[in-house]
Design a protein around this motif. Structure first.
Motif, PDB file in Angstrom:
ATOM      1  N   VAL A 266      -8.364   2.431   9.538  1.00 25.02           N
ATOM      2  CA  VAL A 266      -8.440   1.104  10.156  1.00 25.02           C
ATOM      3  C   VAL A 266      -8.845   0.052   9.128  1.00 25.02           C
ATOM      4  CG1 VAL A 266     -10.852   1.343  10.919  1.00 25.02           C
ATOM      5  CG2 VAL A 266      -9.331  -0.197  12.137  1.00 25.02           C
ATOM      6  N   PHE A 267      -9.716   0.401   8.202  1.00 20.58           N
ATOM      7  CA  PHE A 267     -10.132  -0.549   7.170  1.00 20.58           C
ATOM      8  C   PHE A 267      -9.078  -0.666   6.073  1.00 20.58           C
ATOM      9  CE2 PHE A 267     -14.069   1.223   9.014  1.00 20.58           C
ATOM     10  CZ  PHE A 267     -14.515   0.067   9.624  1.00 20.58           C
ATOM     11  N   GLY A 268      -8.439   0.447   5.732  1.00 22.72           N
ATOM     12  CA  GLY A 268      -7.387   0.406   4.723  1.00 22.72           C
ATOM     13  C   GLY A 268      -6.147  -0.309   5.204  1.00 22.72           C
ATOM     14  N   ALA A 269      -5.736  -0.056   6.459  1.00 23.21           N
ATOM     15  CA  ALA A 269      -4.528  -0.692   6.993  1.00 23.21           C
ATOM     16  C   ALA A 269      -4.736  -2.187   7.184  1.00 23.21           C
ATOM     17  CB  ALA A 269      -4.134  -0.033   8.316  1.00 23.21           C
ATOM     18  N   GLY A 270      -5.923  -2.556   7.655  1.00 27.05           N
ATOM     19  CA  GLY A 270      -6.209  -3.978   7.798  1.00 27.05           C
ATOM     20  C   GLY A 270      -6.193  -4.690   6.458  1.00 27.05           C
ATOM     21  N   ASP A 271      -6.780  -4.040   5.448  1.00 26.92           N
ATOM     22  CA  ASP A 271      -6.798  -4.606   4.100  1.00 26.92           C
ATOM     23  C   ASP A 271      -5.387  -4.682   3.523  1.00 26.92           C
ATOM     24  OD1 ASP A 271      -8.064  -5.743   1.974  1.00 26.92           O
ATOM     25  OD2 ASP A 271      -9.243  -3.993   1.423  1.00 26.92           O
ATOM     26  N   LEU A 272      -4.586  -3.663   3.811  1.00 26.84           N
ATOM     27  CA  LEU A 272      -3.181  -3.680   3.386  1.00 26.84           C
ATOM     28  C   LEU A 272      -2.454  -4.874   3.990  1.00 26.84           C
ATOM     29  CD1 LEU A 272      -0.615  -2.389   2.167  1.00 26.84           C
ATOM     30  CD2 LEU A 272      -0.498  -0.922   4.199  1.00 26.84           C
ATOM     31  N   TYR A 273      -2.708  -5.131   5.258  1.00 22.16           N
ATOM     32  CA  TYR A 273      -2.035  -6.226   5.968  1.00 22.16           C
ATOM     33  C   TYR A 273      -2.310  -7.575   5.298  1.00 22.16           C
ATOM     34  CZ  TYR A 273      -0.682  -9.288   9.847  1.00 22.16           C
ATOM     35  OH  TYR A 273      -0.105 -10.265  10.614  1.00 22.16           O
ATOM     36  N   VAL A 274      -3.577  -7.849   4.989  1.00 26.92           N
ATOM     37  CA  VAL A 274      -3.870  -9.157   4.401  1.00 26.92           C
ATOM     38  C   VAL A 274      -3.369  -9.261   2.964  1.00 26.92           C
ATOM     39  CG1 VAL A 274      -5.867  -9.571   5.876  1.00 26.92           C
ATOM     40  CG2 VAL A 274      -6.226  -8.537   3.638  1.00 26.92           C
ATOM     41  N   THR A 275      -3.346  -8.125   2.255  1.00 27.62           N
ATOM     42  CA  THR A 275      -2.985  -8.165   0.832  1.00 27.62           C
ATOM     43  C   THR A 275      -1.500  -8.434   0.621  1.00 27.62           C
ATOM     44  OG1 THR A 275      -4.783  -6.603   0.378  1.00 27.62           O
ATOM     45  CG2 THR A 275      -3.156  -6.911  -1.357  1.00 27.62           C
ATOM     46  N   ILE A 276      -0.648  -7.994   1.544  1.00 27.55           N
ATOM     47  CA  ILE A 276       0.789  -8.193   1.335  1.00 27.55           C
ATOM     48  C   ILE A 276       1.210  -9.647   1.522  1.00 27.55           C
ATOM     49  CG2 ILE A 276       1.337  -5.833   2.008  1.00 27.55           C
ATOM     50  CD1 ILE A 276       2.298  -6.870   4.693  1.00 27.55           C
ATOM     51  N   PHE A 277       0.321 -10.479   2.067  1.00 29.87           N
ATOM     52  CA  PHE A 277       0.711 -11.861   2.326  1.00 29.87           C
ATOM     53  C   PHE A 277       0.433 -12.810   1.159  1.00 29.87           C
ATOM     54  CE2 PHE A 277       0.613 -10.337   6.717  1.00 29.87           C
ATOM     55  CZ  PHE A 277       1.832 -10.832   7.148  1.00 29.87           C
ATOM     56  N   GLY A 278      -0.239 -12.341   0.140  1.00 29.16           N
ATOM     57  CA  GLY A 278      -0.494 -13.259  -0.959  1.00 29.16           C
ATOM     58  C   GLY A 278      -1.269 -12.602  -2.077  1.00 29.16           C
ATOM     59  N   GLY A 279      -1.458 -13.341  -3.149  1.00 24.39           N
ATOM     60  CA  GLY A 279      -2.265 -12.858  -4.251  1.00 24.39           C
ATOM     61  C   GLY A 279      -1.465 -12.153  -5.323  1.00 24.39           C
ATOM     62  N   ARG A 280      -2.212 -11.535  -6.220  1.00 29.17           N
ATOM     63  CA  ARG A 280      -1.645 -10.947  -7.434  1.00 29.17           C
ATOM     64  C   ARG A 280      -0.745  -9.746  -7.143  1.00 29.17           C
ATOM     65  NH1 ARG A 280      -7.695 -10.338  -9.468  1.00 29.17           N
ATOM     66  NH2 ARG A 280      -7.755  -9.740  -7.286  1.00 29.17           N
ATOM     67  N   THR A 281      -1.177  -8.921  -6.188  1.00 32.40           N
ATOM     68  CA  THR A 281      -0.396  -7.715  -5.884  1.00 32.40           C
ATOM     69  C   THR A 281       0.962  -8.084  -5.305  1.00 32.40           C
ATOM     70  OG1 THR A 281      -2.410  -6.437  -5.540  1.00 32.40           O
ATOM     71  CG2 THR A 281      -0.391  -5.565  -4.572  1.00 32.40           C
ATOM     72  N   ARG A 282       0.994  -9.078  -4.442  1.00 35.87           N
ATOM     73  CA  ARG A 282       2.272  -9.538  -3.894  1.00 35.87           C
ATOM     74  C   ARG A 282       3.177 -10.047  -5.006  1.00 35.87           C
ATOM     75  NH1 ARG A 282       4.306 -11.523   1.146  1.00 35.87           N
ATOM     76  NH2 ARG A 282       5.969 -13.062   0.867  1.00 35.87           N
ATOM     77  N   LYS A 283       2.618 -10.774  -5.949  1.00 32.13           N
ATOM     78  CA  LYS A 283       3.426 -11.351  -7.022  1.00 32.13           C
ATOM     79  C   LYS A 283       4.165 -10.275  -7.814  1.00 32.13           C
ATOM     80  CE  LYS A 283       0.670 -15.557  -7.709  1.00 32.13           C
ATOM     81  NZ  LYS A 283      -0.263 -16.260  -8.607  1.00 32.13           N
ATOM     82  N   ILE A 284       3.449  -9.209  -8.188  1.00 30.43           N
ATOM     83  CA  ILE A 284       4.131  -8.199  -9.000  1.00 30.43           C
ATOM     84  C   ILE A 284       5.105  -7.387  -8.144  1.00 30.43           C
ATOM     85  CG2 ILE A 284       2.336  -6.404  -8.772  1.00 30.43           C
ATOM     86  CD1 ILE A 284       3.025  -5.781 -11.802  1.00 30.43           C
ATOM     87  N   GLY A 285       4.764  -7.137  -6.880  1.00 31.96           N
ATOM     88  CA  GLY A 285       5.687  -6.423  -6.003  1.00 31.96           C
ATOM     89  C   GLY A 285       6.993  -7.176  -5.821  1.00 31.96           C
ATOM     90  N   VAL A 286       6.898  -8.496  -5.637  1.00 39.76           N
ATOM     91  CA  VAL A 286       8.091  -9.326  -5.456  1.00 39.76           C
ATOM     92  C   VAL A 286       8.947  -9.316  -6.729  1.00 39.76           C
ATOM     93  CG1 VAL A 286       8.921 -11.686  -5.113  1.00 39.76           C
ATOM     94  CG2 VAL A 286       7.087 -10.780  -3.665  1.00 39.76           C
ATOM     95  N   LEU A 287       8.318  -9.459  -7.880  1.00 39.81           N
ATOM     96  CA  LEU A 287       9.069  -9.446  -9.138  1.00 39.81           C
ATOM     97  C   LEU A 287       9.817  -8.123  -9.333  1.00 39.81           C
ATOM     98  CD1 LEU A 287       6.535 -11.161 -11.581  1.00 39.81           C
ATOM     99  CD2 LEU A 287       8.709 -12.100 -10.777  1.00 39.81           C
ATOM    100  N   LEU A 288       9.124  -7.023  -9.055  1.00 38.15           N
ATOM    101  CA  LEU A 288       9.774  -5.717  -9.207  1.00 38.15           C
ATOM    102  C   LEU A 288      10.924  -5.569  -8.221  1.00 38.15           C
ATOM    103  CD1 LEU A 288       6.542  -3.563  -9.638  1.00 38.15           C
ATOM    104  CD2 LEU A 288       8.237  -4.048 -11.414  1.00 38.15           C
ATOM    105  N   GLY A 289      10.736  -6.029  -6.992  1.00 33.94           N
ATOM    106  CA  GLY A 289      11.793  -5.961  -5.992  1.00 33.94           C
ATOM    107  C   GLY A 289      12.998  -6.807  -6.359  1.00 33.94           C
ATOM    108  N   LYS A 290      12.764  -7.898  -7.095  1.00 35.87           N
ATOM    109  CA  LYS A 290      13.855  -8.785  -7.506  1.00 35.87           C
ATOM    110  C   LYS A 290      14.638  -8.232  -8.686  1.00 35.87           C
ATOM    111  CE  LYS A 290      12.981 -13.270  -7.529  1.00 35.87           C
ATOM    112  NZ  LYS A 290      12.266 -14.568  -7.700  1.00 35.87           N
ATOM    113  N   GLY A 291      14.167  -7.126  -9.274  1.00 35.30           N
ATOM    114  CA  GLY A 291      14.931  -6.504 -10.353  1.00 35.30           C
ATOM    115  C   GLY A 291      14.271  -6.525 -11.712  1.00 35.30           C
TER     116      GLY A 291
END
Length: 362
Positions: A266-291
């Protein structure tokens, strides 16, 4: 109960007094905790690390935090790292506010200076790979190299620093060895917007919130894939949801393997939810997904602290060690192993969708 905390506990319960809270590490999350601390009428001190000089200098002048981009509560006293021992004197609680890259600095330069009678509450999320298929949470890592009577506690859960500073309703978990200390820490910091569960399952809580950084990177690969296909601003939720679901499945398995209680998802999934919406981790995930390959993505984000890359490598190393010993099955972790392939082998993104499918008979 350890003798070192009897006086601390008795005094706090008897007097319910205003306490002195010293936050070491002037980063965004540590500094954001000054808001609930201030709303509970505590005296607050913030000590910068050697990397926080600009933050501390500006805060001393204007009370403005240049990375959190908020004015901090009135009355805070600010200290540079060479004034740390002065700031610790008379404290009732030390909050460790360093990032995962500051863990060894905190261990070597800070913990030894904190009297055993003062509890420590860490906001740092991450784990250390021991090289044998096992991993340590940061509180366990600190415990390994410090006085066994030191009270080491940690915060896990879904909490972004700027929203805590804005007093949005937030639910976290304080974890540690002594339930009585945790009860007092809760009383010291809980407000009508900062809600606190407590748990003695340190490994379960801390592994859950550490692992979410890996899987936040994984989920946001779908954002980059969508943008590559259809342009910036086009977001497909089905693919993100599928990756989110697989992430939760793998996180639960990892928490159990690491010896934690699966309910802490419950704490990990909630933290996962907020993290995918912004910040550094989202930035690198998006770049990798873009190729972008991993080197290109890291170069684009040069100077940005990327804890997700570090924890992904550590977790994958541990998982591969256990797979090699036939203790776990490779097919249970297709998403983690694909993220590792992207980071370690510079593979391009190719989500293994078919490997997420399960067949279960009752």
């Amino acid at each position: 109960m350890k003798k070192e905390f009897l006086k601390f506990i008795k005094n706090y319960i008897k007097e319910n007094k205003m306490s002195v809270i010293t936050i070491i590490g002037a980063g965004m999350m540590g500094s954001a905790l000054s808001f609930p601390a201030s709303d509970n009428s505590h005296d607050i001190r913030i000590v910068g690390t050697p990397l926080d000089k600009d933050i501390i200098e500006q805060a001393k002048l204007t009370n403005y935090h240049i990375t959190l981009k908020r004015y901090l509560p009135d009355g805070i006293k600010f200290y540079s790292d060479n004034e740390m021992e002065e700031a610790i004197k008379g404290s009732d609680l030390i909050i460790g506010g360093v990032s995962s890259f500051g863990v060894d600095w905190f261990l070597k330069e800070v913990l030894s200076k904190i009297p055993n009678s003062i509890p420590v509450l860490s906001v740092t999320k991450g784990m250390i790979d021991l090289g044998d298929g096992n991993m340590l949470t940061y509180p366990e890592y600190y415990r390994k190299y410090t006085n066994p009577y030191k009270s080491l506690n940690a915060i896990g859960g879904a909490c972004t620093s700027y929203e805590l500073a804005d007093k949005d309703n937030t639910h976290v978990c304080f974890c540690g060895d002594d339930i009585n200390v945790l009860r007092i820490l809760k009383r010291m910091l809980e407000t009508d917007y900062y809600h606190i569960s407590i748990s003695q399952d340190v490994r379960g809580v801390e592994s859950a919130v550490a692992l979410k950084n890996i899987y936040a990177l994984a989920v946001t690969l779908a954002v980059g894939i969508s943008e590559k296909k259809e342009g910036k601003g086009v977001i497909h939720y089905n693919s993100q949801a599928a990756l989110f679901g697989q992430s939760v499945r793998e996180m639960m398995k990892l928490i159990k393997i690491l010896g934690g209680n699966e309910e802490n998802i419950v704490f990990g999934a909630g933290d996962l939810y907020v993290t995918i919406f912004g910040g550094r981790t989202r930035k690198i995930g998006v770049l990798l997904g873009k190729g972008f390959n991993i080197d290109e993505a890291l170069d684009t984000l040069k100077g940005v602290t990327l804890e997700s890359v570090v924890i992904a490598g550590r977790a994958a190393t541990a998982v591969k060690e256990l797979i090699g010993k036939n203790k776990i099955d490779r097919k249970d972790f297709p998403l983690l192993l694909h993220v590792d392939d992207i980071i370690t082998n510079k593979a391009m993104v190719d989500i293994p969708w078919d490997d997420f499918e399960i067949e279960r008979e009752l």
